[in-house]
Design an enzyme around this catalytic site. Sequence first.
Site, short mmCIF file in Angstrom:
data_model
loop_
_atom_site.label_atom_id
_atom_site.label_comp_id
_atom_site.label_asym_id
_atom_site.label_seq_id
_atom_site.Cartn_x
_atom_site.Cartn_y
_atom_site.Cartn_z
N ASP A 11 -21.86 -39.20 3.73
CA ASP A 11 -20.80 -39.60 3.06
C ASP A 11 -19.71 -38.16 2.42
O ASP A 11 -20.63 -37.42 1.72
CB ASP A 11 -20.96 -40.53 2.31
CG ASP A 11 -19.38 -41.24 0.86
OD1 ASP A 11 -18.20 -40.44 2.09
OD2 ASP A 11 -18.90 -41.50 0.70
N ASP A 105 -14.61 -39.97 6.88
CA ASP A 105 -15.82 -38.79 6.49
C ASP A 105 -17.23 -39.54 6.22
O ASP A 105 -17.32 -39.51 5.73
CB ASP A 105 -14.85 -38.02 5.08
CG ASP A 105 -14.59 -39.68 4.27
OD1 ASP A 105 -14.54 -40.89 4.49
OD2 ASP A 105 -14.84 -39.77 3.02
N GLU A 106 -17.58 -40.74 6.65
CA GLU A 106 -18.62 -41.80 6.51
C GLU A 106 -18.43 -41.63 7.97
O GLU A 106 -18.49 -41.83 9.02
CB GLU A 106 -17.90 -42.16 5.66
CG GLU A 106 -19.27 -43.56 5.18
CD GLU A 106 -18.20 -44.26 4.35
OE1 GLU A 106 -19.23 -45.59 3.42
OE2 GLU A 106 -17.07 -44.74 4.46
#
Length: 528
Positions: A11, A105-106
Amino acid sequence: MRTAPTILHLDMDAFYASAEQAAKPSLRGKAVVVGGLGPRGVVATASYEARRFGVHSAMPMGQARRLAPNAAYLVPRFGLYREISEQVMGLLRELSPLVEPLSLDEAFVDLEAGGVADDAASARAVGERLRADIRRVTGLTGSVGLAASKMLAKIASEEAKPDGLRLIEPGTERELLGPMSVRVLPGVGPATGDHLRRAGITTVGELAEAGQDELVRLLGRAHGEGLYAMALARDERAVVAERDTKSVSVEDTYDVDIHDRVRVRLEVARLADRCVQRLRAAGHSGRTIVLKVRRFDFSTLTRSETLRGPTDDPAVVREAAARLLESVDTTGGVRLLGVGVSGLADFTQEDLFAQAQAQAEAHALVEAGEGPGTSSAERDGVAEAGGGAAGGGGAEAGASVEGAGARPVTGPGDATHQVAVLAGAGAGEPVAPVERRWPAGHDVRHAVYGPGWVQGSGLGRVTVRFETPESPPGRVRTFRTDDPELEPSDPLPLVTAAGAVDGGAAVATVDEVGMWGDRGAGGIAGTG
């Protein structure tokens, strides 16, 4: 369950805000809020400095401004964020063929499937190397969680924030989960959490003690059994490398309700074009066109039309969306519009009727004396330029694939339209010039001063800070919004071949007197 912590969850830390801090030396160590800047805007991401004031994602932007009035408020630059995301996902795919992206983003990674880890020591080494590679390639930081299941790996990465690594050893899961809030478990949102609280259950340990039968009674069989298993740290979900995209859509929320029917039609046409751009970028076509309209009273209507075959023709999508709009009453005002395409395929079947109509329209233009020099792209540009007057720029939580933020600027030309369609103007009537839009935080280049970014605009002026990711904090200058030497530009890379940029870890020395430039030109970034 696995016997080794070989599922990794990455993350990125305050992703949008961290990217902006890495790109803008003067904002490093400062409170930064990214999102829709209009009255109906929401926070997409807040830097850790802004979070100290209580600002968080999905918060109304007005509330964020009250909590952190001196923060920098910026419009999202989704193109830059996607580029960084592709770099990060590329690093993950070097580790394993099983990478499951959850957002820009993960992502989850199955390290065992990649043959790079089979025990706690090797998994930790891979995680630390990944964090170093991300900083080297992007200049940003990410937090890594390692565990034997997806649920625990995600919990571990949350505990590791910011810029850390947390490994949960197999056999210690229940001891770790016991005192945690039930909200850490997947599927427990505000409503379920409140329902459990009224039953006296607030922690994961209490959830496990309640037993499966009680949870089934409270929540139903499927949900109750699933939560009970997770409370016991049982999660058998596999990392899935590919998720089938079911639809592509874009939508905008407007600061001021749109009442003019002509204005609504122009917005729908603009959204249809943006939707097709995303459709083509994903390599898809689609059969079903969907129109979404949220009216002044928050009632939301959807209409759809299924074509004879899949298409990625913007004219076809525009025409279908316009037909759908005719069945919707918008007289009371519209606060949100969206256009989507579903029933996706990887090929197109040309719509002969659309082709024939396009040819007829081109012939009509020539007959009208407009000449062959007026391309469809130029006509589309005129239509899109009319979109600025609605005050678009806010966004609501969960609104569209583009993210919660202001109306996206998809390219330098979008911010520099010099013409606008006058509502109700007929063919041949003159079009009025409009003031160029300068979204706060977006990149510009001046013929004399070089690259910089918009700190704020308003009252016919735009304030620009001239700096680059690798320069010291730059100086601020103010220009007229129509200055011919100032143009929008593409983002500069955060990291050059020479080495990584410090992604915001250090507090930059800033000339506080010139921090926000000329107050008459917009003051704090994003107030224009």
